[in-house]
Design an enzyme around this catalytic site. Structure first.
Site, PDB file in Angstrom:
ATOM      1  N   CYS A 165       0.728  -1.366   0.035  1.00 36.56           N
ATOM      2  CA  CYS A 165       0.155   0.169  -0.337  1.00 36.56           C
ATOM      3  C   CYS A 165       0.770   1.515   0.177  1.00 36.56           C
ATOM      4  CB  CYS A 165      -0.606   0.161   1.700  1.00 36.56           C
ATOM      5  SG  CYS A 165      -2.679  -0.897   0.985  1.00 36.56           S
ATOM      6  N   GLN A 201       3.483   2.561  -1.341  1.00 34.79           N
ATOM      7  CA  GLN A 201       4.449   3.242  -1.947  1.00 34.79           C
ATOM      8  C   GLN A 201       3.373   3.394  -3.207  1.00 34.79           C
ATOM      9  OE1 GLN A 201       8.080   2.368  -3.120  1.00 34.79           O
ATOM     10  NE2 GLN A 201       7.744   1.559  -5.384  1.00 34.79           N
TER      11      GLN A 201
HETATM   12  C1  UDX Z   1      -5.907  -4.753  -1.967  1.00 35.17           C
HETATM   13  C2  UDX Z   1      -6.523  -3.534  -2.013  1.00 35.17           C
HETATM   14  O1  UDX Z   1      -7.642  -4.314  -3.659  1.00 35.17           O
HETATM   15  C3  UDX Z   1      -5.591  -2.659  -2.962  1.00 35.17           C
HETATM   16  O2  UDX Z   1      -6.001  -1.975  -3.458  1.00 35.17           O
HETATM   17  C4  UDX Z   1      -5.163  -2.136  -1.505  1.00 35.17           C
HETATM   18  O3  UDX Z   1      -4.225  -1.149  -1.763  1.00 35.17           O
HETATM   19  C5  UDX Z   1      -4.236  -3.714  -0.799  1.00 35.17           C
HETATM   20  O4  UDX Z   1      -5.579  -4.435  -0.517  1.00 35.17           O
HETATM   21  P1  UDX Z   1      -4.889  -6.920  -2.215  1.00 35.17           P
HETATM   22  O5  UDX Z   1      -5.910  -7.974  -1.034  1.00 35.17           O
HETATM   23  O6  UDX Z   1      -3.710  -6.784  -0.900  1.00 35.17           O
HETATM   24  O7  UDX Z   1      -5.435  -5.972  -2.467  1.00 35.17           O
HETATM   25  O8  UDX Z   1      -4.968  -7.812  -3.385  1.00 35.17           O
HETATM   26  P2  UDX Z   1      -4.135  -9.298  -3.517  1.00 35.17           P
HETATM   27  O9  UDX Z   1      -4.602 -10.264  -2.404  1.00 35.17           O
HETATM   28  O10 UDX Z   1      -3.459  -9.201  -4.603  1.00 35.17           O
HETATM   29  O11 UDX Z   1      -5.908  -9.785  -4.114  1.00 35.17           O
HETATM   30  C6  UDX Z   1      -7.246  -9.320  -5.396  1.00 35.17           C
HETATM   31  C7  UDX Z   1      -7.184 -10.767  -5.809  1.00 35.17           C
HETATM   32  O12 UDX Z   1      -8.563  -9.539  -6.578  1.00 35.17           O
HETATM   33  C8  UDX Z   1      -6.355 -10.949  -6.416  1.00 35.17           C
HETATM   34  O13 UDX Z   1      -6.854 -12.976  -5.578  1.00 35.17           O
HETATM   35  C9  UDX Z   1      -7.392 -11.519  -7.755  1.00 35.17           C
HETATM   36  O14 UDX Z   1      -6.918 -12.944  -8.604  1.00 35.17           O
HETATM   37  C10 UDX Z   1      -8.472 -11.345  -7.731  1.00 35.17           C
HETATM   38  N1  UDX Z   1      -8.775 -10.609  -9.448  1.00 35.17           N
HETATM   39  C11 UDX Z   1      -8.373  -9.898  -9.757  1.00 35.17           C
HETATM   40  C12 UDX Z   1     -10.336 -10.639  -9.429  1.00 35.17           C
HETATM   41  O15 UDX Z   1     -10.953 -11.567  -9.157  1.00 35.17           O
HETATM   42  N2  UDX Z   1     -10.854 -10.367 -10.529  1.00 35.17           N
HETATM   43  C13 UDX Z   1     -10.220  -9.458 -11.693  1.00 35.17           C
HETATM   44  O16 UDX Z   1     -10.718  -9.252 -12.064  1.00 35.17           O
HETATM   45  C14 UDX Z   1      -8.311  -9.508 -11.171  1.00 35.17           C
HETATM   46  C1  UDX Z   2      -0.691   0.391   5.867  1.00 25.46           C
HETATM   47  C2  UDX Z   2      -1.726   0.223   6.344  1.00 25.46           C
HETATM   48  O1  UDX Z   2      -0.968   1.092   8.309  1.00 25.46           O
HETATM   49  C3  UDX Z   2      -3.164   0.525   6.284  1.00 25.46           C
HETATM   50  O2  UDX Z   2      -3.621   0.763   7.541  1.00 25.46           O
HETATM   51  C4  UDX Z   2      -3.230   0.171   4.858  1.00 25.46           C
HETATM   52  O3  UDX Z   2      -5.069  -0.061   5.468  1.00 25.46           O
HETATM   53  C5  UDX Z   2      -2.965  -0.675   4.948  1.00 25.46           C
HETATM   54  O4  UDX Z   2      -1.429  -0.517   4.440  1.00 25.46           O
HETATM   55  P1  UDX Z   2       0.767  -2.505   5.906  1.00 25.46           P
HETATM   56  O5  UDX Z   2       1.061  -2.166   4.794  1.00 25.46           O
HETATM   57  O6  UDX Z   2      -0.001  -3.493   6.389  1.00 25.46           O
HETATM   58  O7  UDX Z   2      -0.472  -1.710   6.493  1.00 25.46           O
HETATM   59  O8  UDX Z   2       1.310  -2.565   7.271  1.00 25.46           O
HETATM   60  P2  UDX Z   2       1.788  -0.931   8.395  1.00 25.46           P
HETATM   61  O9  UDX Z   2       2.053  -1.708   9.732  1.00 25.46           O
HETATM   62  O10 UDX Z   2       1.780  -0.018   8.106  1.00 25.46           O
HETATM   63  O11 UDX Z   2       4.099  -1.270   8.019  1.00 25.46           O
HETATM   64  C6  UDX Z   2       3.997  -0.629   6.744  1.00 25.46           C
HETATM   65  C7  UDX Z   2       5.328  -0.573   6.532  1.00 25.46           C
HETATM   66  O12 UDX Z   2       6.069   0.161   7.264  1.00 25.46           O
HETATM   67  C8  UDX Z   2       6.282  -2.114   7.325  1.00 25.46           C
HETATM   68  O13 UDX Z   2       7.213  -2.766   5.969  1.00 25.46           O
HETATM   69  C9  UDX Z   2       6.357  -1.992   7.868  1.00 25.46           C
HETATM   70  O14 UDX Z   2       7.701  -2.704   8.862  1.00 25.46           O
HETATM   71  C10 UDX Z   2       7.096  -0.473   7.875  1.00 25.46           C
HETATM   72  N1  UDX Z   2       6.610   0.468   9.451  1.00 25.46           N
HETATM   73  C11 UDX Z   2       6.097   0.080  10.602  1.00 25.46           C
HETATM   74  C12 UDX Z   2       8.172   1.028   9.940  1.00 25.46           C
HETATM   75  O15 UDX Z   2       9.332   0.464   9.189  1.00 25.46           O
HETATM   76  N2  UDX Z   2       8.428   1.852  11.041  1.00 25.46           N
HETATM   77  C13 UDX Z   2       7.047   1.962  11.847  1.00 25.46           C
HETATM   78  O16 UDX Z   2       6.985   2.584  12.782  1.00 25.46           O
HETATM   79  C14 UDX Z   2       6.384   1.054  11.644  1.00 25.46           C
END
Ligand code: UDX
Ligand code: UDX
Length: 467
Positions: A277, A279
């Protein structure tokens, strides 16, 4: 309006856990999660619940309780859309790898396909909920497609961004800081908002359910992630200054974090943030700002990414510098590959970039991660494309034992903050390494004094290197 049937398109890290918790908390609502990926759905349906495709503490118990009762996983997307009154879109929205906006904009190809499919199949009115993180104003695209390609049904579009963090997804879903629901401020829109509020209100206190217009909700999601990432980049920028000034970044974090206006969270200096997320969302914010000609706004947020890339590079350079400026042919053991602890997710993990950099310097990298598979590690590296897959296989070794992985290494690098790393017998690790033996702690989790007492040279992010 009381919702009785929900469908979610996308059975990934967000769709899977979110729907499992809704199903657990609302046993009278039928929840069907669909995905194009047959293998993924088969894994969600695996009789052995420990084999579900997303590893999250507590998730398998939730799935075991609800699956087959009111929680279903299926590849029959049309049927699930047809049956549902409310459809969540939770498909991935990766950064575009081609054309206009390449490297920054979100690729909305999958979202559009979902909208077209919903429009084609729907035989009744539906509420469509954006769960995936989307650029501001995507709701208008969705509405346009639904209204122009549908069969004359009414669609309401809601934005309900996910704030769960991986590794604590179940906890975050069960007791969220807040739930955000955006929708049209019309009579119909407010009714749709209310329908979704009533789903969450089964277990989330009403005062934690915020409702806004749809655009505020979309932008809030990007902003929340940008602010969190910005804190990590801010402390990481200072970590380098600490290494030169004998200040200790952990002490600085503690000192500033006790100011209630700053707060203690997200101030842990690290090798760099990863995950699917941060980046992506910031690049998206940058792209949107630029597309409105707001260059100063775009530059401001872009700096968060520049600092993060620099931090990953800086960590690899620290390893090289402290190993007498050459790592060619030297074994470097990685503890951890996931982007954070308690998840098997590796998307954008700092470990991938550090490994790539060291492999470019002809190092021999060996990796142990408690949850990430060998296949995933190679696919992450192959995806970067710096080397042929055979070369990656030759120079990087995946090992399933933490002591074995460190044997004969010049250095151990801690890339993920898994708790188990702190409990290892570090004397045993030291005894089996080449001397001088180094530990590079990219997560600031190790007890530096204890390691020094054994004989290690310790290099942690944000403190001066041992000579
Ligand atoms: C989600 C959100 O969609 C993304 O915007 C957010 O920033 C991060 O979390 P995430 O659930 O982590 O993504 O993604 P992923 O684990 O890749 O799951 C998406 C699923 O959608 C995949 O299993 C893929 O096969 C499915 N997909 C994709 C469909 O079923 N239909 C499509 O047309 C495209
Ligand atoms: C993030 C947001 O926290 C969440 O609310 C959103 O829905 C999806 O994106 P996630 O990416 O799952 O969640 O993990 P997060 O705990 O936010 O960590 C992101 C990255 O930052 C990790 O690589 C973590 O190691 C790093 N991080 C986090 C640090 O390097 N230092 C910190 O103090 C906190």
């Amino acid at each position: 309006m009381k919702i009785q049937s929900i469908c979610c398109i996308g059975a990934g890290y967000v769709g899977g856990p979110t729907m499992a918790v809704i199903a657990k908390k609302c046993p009278d609502i039928k929840v069907t999660v669909v995905d194009l990926n047959e293998a993924r759905i088969a894994a969600w349906n695996d009789e052995d619940v420990s084999k579900i495709p997303v590893y999250e503490p507590g998730l398998s118990d939730v799935v075991a309780e609800a699956r087959g009762r009111n929680l279903f996983f299926s590849t029959d997307v049309d049927k699930a859309i047809d049956e549902a009154e409310m459809i969540f879109i939770s498909v991935n929205t990766p950064t575009k790898t081609y054309g206009e906006g390449k490297g920054q904009a979100a690729d909305l190809k999958w979202i559009e396909l979902c909208a077209r499919q919903i429009a084609r199949v729907a035989k009744g009115d539906k509420i469509v909920v954006e769960k995936s993180t989307l650029p501001v104003r995507t709701a208008s695209t969705l509405k346009d497609i639904l209204e122009n390609t549908g069969n004359g049904m009414n669609f309401q579009i809601l934005s309900n961004p996910e704030f769960l963090a991986e590794g604590t997804a179940v906890e975050d879903l069960m007791a969220p800081d807040r739930v955000l629901i955006g929708g049209d401020q019309t009579e119909e829109g407010l009714k749709a908002i209310d329908a979704l509020v009533n789903v969450y209100a089964r277990w989330v206190p009403k005062e934690r359910i915020l409702t806004t217009n749809v655009w505020s909700s979309e932008l809030s999601k990007l902003t929340a992630n940008a602010f969190l990432a910005q804190r990590v980049s801010s402390i990481n920028s200072l970590s380098e200054l600490c290494e030169h000034t004998e200040a200790d970044v952990n002490e600085v974090s503690r000192a500033i974090g006790t100011d209630s206006r700053i707060g203690p969270k997200f101030l842990k200096a690290s090798v760099g943030f990863g995950g699917s997320c941060f980046q992506k969302d910031i690049l998206n914010l940058v792209y949107i700002s630029r597309s409105y000609g707001l260059n100063e706004v775009a530059d401001y947020w872009e700096q968060v990414i520049i600092m993060n890339d620099y931090q990953k590079k800086r960590f690899s350079n620290k390893i090289i510098k402290n190993l007498y400026n050459t790592v060619s042919g030297k074994k470097i053991a990685f503890l951890g590959w996931a982007f954070k602890k308690d998840t098997n997710d590796t998307r954008e993990s700092a470990a991938i970039y550090v490994a790539d950099h060291l492999l470019n310097e002809q190092s021999k990298v060996s990796v142990y991660d408690p949850k990430v598979t060998e296949q995933q590690i190679y696919s992450d590296l192959d995806y970067l494309g710096s080397r042929a897959p055979e070369e990656n296989k030759d120079s990087l070794l995946v090992v399933d034992d933490p002591y074995e992985v460190c044997k004969g290494a010049h250095a151990v690098a801690v890339l993920t903050e898994w708790d188990e790393f702190k409990t290892y017998d570090w004397q045993k690790i030291y005894d089996n390494m080449l001397k001088p033996a180094h530990v590079f702690d990219g997560r600031n989790i190790m007890d530096k004094k204890a390691l020094r007492d054994i004989g290690f040279k310790v290099h942690a992010i944000g403190t001066a290197d041992d000579n």
